[in-house]
Design a protein around this motif. Structure first.
Motif, short mmCIF file in Angstrom:
data_model
loop_
_atom_site.label_atom_id
_atom_site.label_comp_id
_atom_site.label_asym_id
_atom_site.label_seq_id
_atom_site.Cartn_x
_atom_site.Cartn_y
_atom_site.Cartn_z
N ILE A 58 0.85 -1.20 0.00
CA ILE A 58 0.00 0.00 0.00
C ILE A 58 0.88 1.25 0.00
N ASP B 76 2.42 1.81 -3.38
CA ASP B 76 1.46 2.18 -4.43
C ASP B 76 0.77 3.52 -4.16
N GLU B 77 0.85 4.03 -2.92
CA GLU B 77 0.12 5.25 -2.54
C GLU B 77 0.74 6.47 -3.21
N LYS B 78 -0.12 7.28 -3.82
CA LYS B 78 0.33 8.51 -4.50
C LYS B 78 0.27 9.73 -3.61
N ASN B 79 -0.62 9.72 -2.62
CA ASN B 79 -0.81 10.85 -1.72
C ASN B 79 0.27 10.80 -0.63
N MET C 119 -1.02 10.28 2.98
CA MET C 119 -1.48 8.92 3.25
C MET C 119 -0.30 7.94 3.30
N GLN C 120 0.67 8.17 2.44
CA GLN C 120 1.87 7.32 2.43
C GLN C 120 2.57 7.42 3.80
N TYR D 269 0.41 5.48 6.45
CA TYR D 269 0.60 4.02 6.34
C TYR D 269 2.00 3.62 6.80
N LYS E 60 -12.96 3.94 -0.17
CA LYS E 60 -12.51 4.16 -1.54
C LYS E 60 -13.63 4.87 -2.31
#
Length: 165
Positions: free
Chosen positions: A22, A25-28, A31-32, A35, A88
């Motif tokens: 995750i 793969d996270e773009k934000n 949020m990255q 996580y 989502k």
């Protein structure tokens, strides 16, 4: 592995490897970072990883369809866990989050270590405030980084709503 079943959902903590995927793969960036902090909490606290891990929200009728996730942000010495959650795109307005927050909060409060569950939400995030109210959280009069704090407390082996002073 812990698996909580609701009417329409399966909730379960994900593995460290799944959390790393995750993150990758996270773009934000925000949020990255969140996580990454969860994963570090899992690695630093393997005996209590459930209080740091992301939990998937999977549709029972559509296995492997993940509609969102929830998490706890650790556990304090006095038994407080803070819950966070997100859906989502395309799954809002179906009651999934209320169902998931209710189930995960009930599960948490049934654990001996937990005395209360708290949450923060942006003051303008009316859907999130509605979810918390529907589950039984009440404002505790405090404001955190994300906004007003809400609490649902366990007293004498039962859940009690805490009234702010």
């Amino acid at each position: 592995m812990i698996k909580i079943e609701t009417e329409r959902l399966l909730l379960h903590p994900i593995s460290d490897e799944e959390m790393q995927k995750i993150i990758d793969d996270e773009k934000n960036p925000e949020m990255q970072k969140a996580y990454s902090e969860m994963l570090q909490g899992c690695l630093d606290n393997p005996e209590d990883r459930v209080w740091f891990a992301a939990w998937n929200m999977e549709l029972k009728e559509q296995p492997n369809t993940i509609v969102g996730d929830l998490c706890f942000k650790g556990i304090t010495d006095d038994g407080m866990v803070e819950i966070g959650y997100g859906l989502k795109e395309g799954y809002c307005g179906n009651g999934y989050m209320t169902e998931a927050v209710r189930a995960l909060t009930e599960w948490a409060l049934s654990q001996n270590k937990v005395s209360r569950v708290e949450a923060e939400t942006d003051p303008d995030n009316l859907p999130s405030k509605r979810i918390l109210a529907n589950v039984g959280f009440i404002p505790n009069g405090e404001v955190g980084e994300e906004g007003p704090r809400f609490v649902l407390e366990k007293k004498n082996n039962r859940v009690r709503k805490r009234i702010p002073e």
